[in-house]
Design a protein around this motif. Structure first.
Motif, PDB file in Angstrom:
ATOM      1  N   GLU A   7       0.816  -1.213   0.000  1.00 13.24           N
ATOM      2  CA  GLU A   7       0.000   0.000   0.000  1.00 13.24           C
ATOM      3  C   GLU A   7       0.852   1.267   0.000  1.00 13.24           C
ATOM      4  O   GLU A   7       0.357   2.344  -0.252  1.00 13.24           O
ATOM      5  CB  GLU A   7      -0.935  -0.006   1.212  1.00 13.24           C
ATOM      6  N   ARG A  10       3.086   3.287  -5.157  1.00 13.59           N
ATOM      7  CA  ARG A  10       2.137   3.395  -6.259  1.00 13.59           C
ATOM      8  C   ARG A  10       2.897   3.265  -7.571  1.00 13.59           C
ATOM      9  O   ARG A  10       4.070   3.618  -7.665  1.00 13.59           O
ATOM     10  CB  ARG A  10       1.432   4.744  -6.237  1.00 13.59           C
ATOM     11  N   GLN A  14      -0.198   5.499 -11.815  1.00 14.14           N
ATOM     12  CA  GLN A  14      -1.048   6.086 -10.780  1.00 14.14           C
ATOM     13  C   GLN A  14      -0.536   7.463 -10.365  1.00 14.14           C
ATOM     14  O   GLN A  14      -1.322   8.386 -10.165  1.00 14.14           O
ATOM     15  CB  GLN A  14      -1.122   5.169  -9.557  1.00 14.14           C
TER      16      GLN A  14
END
Length: 182
Positions: A7, A10, A14
């Motif tokens: 998480e 990215r 993105q």
């Protein structure tokens, strides 16, 4: 075996779509122009010869700085200086627009304070604002007294201050959540 994405990282795609491209697009809309809509006249005692006027106040590189500059100009009382100035000017509405003259944020001026207007949250809300403002302008057109007509026009303009361009709606809503915007 399944690969679990972290998480914290990215993908380049993105980052480009969420951060870089919107920032580049926004930079094309800068600088932001600040102006003041109000009633101007050459004689303080002659309300019959007053007229509506938009006075440019300056430019700023960001919405945050534009809000601060507008408040500072209003608090110092130098909201009508320069080549387009008038001896008597009563400010009514402050506008912040981008390079394409799209509304970024607007506020009604009362008692020397800018009451920044919350932008319309949706296109449906914007349509209802346009309908009501049009009704008020129609009433102003039919008004027999110039003072009544001016008051109705400014009520319509105060409503229209909520018609922030869809590109700037989220930015304007975020700015109004900040403590210094109040």
């Amino acid at each position: 075996m399944t690969y679990a994405r972290s998480e914290t990282f990215r993908s380049i795609g993105q980052i480009l779509t969420a951060d870089v491209l919107p920032a580049l697009y926004r930079s094309q809309k800068l600088p932001l122009r600040i102006s003041c809509l109000g009633v101007a006249s050459y004689d303080a005692s002659d309300a019959a010869n007053s007229f509506d006027r938009v006075i440019p106040l300056g430019e700023c590189p960001s919405p945050e700085e534009a809000i601060q500059a507008a408040a500072m100009r209003l608090s110092r009382g130098d909201n009508c200086t320069g080549p387009n100035s008038f001896p008597y000017f009563q400010p009514r509405i402050l506008l912040i627009q981008d390079r394409d003259q799209r509304l970024v944020l607007a506020g009604e001026i009362r008692a020397g304070i800018i009451l920044w207007q919350r932008p319309a949250a949706s296109d449906a809300e914007a349509r209802s604002i346009v309908t009501e403002a049009s009704r008020l302008r129609g009433m102003a057109f039919l008004a027999s007294e110039p003072g009544d007509a001016r008051r109705l026009r400014y009520r319509a303009a105060a409503l229209e201050a909520r018609l922030v361009d869809p590109f700037w709606r989220e930015t304007a809503a975020d700015l109004l959540r900040l403590p210094q915007a109040a």
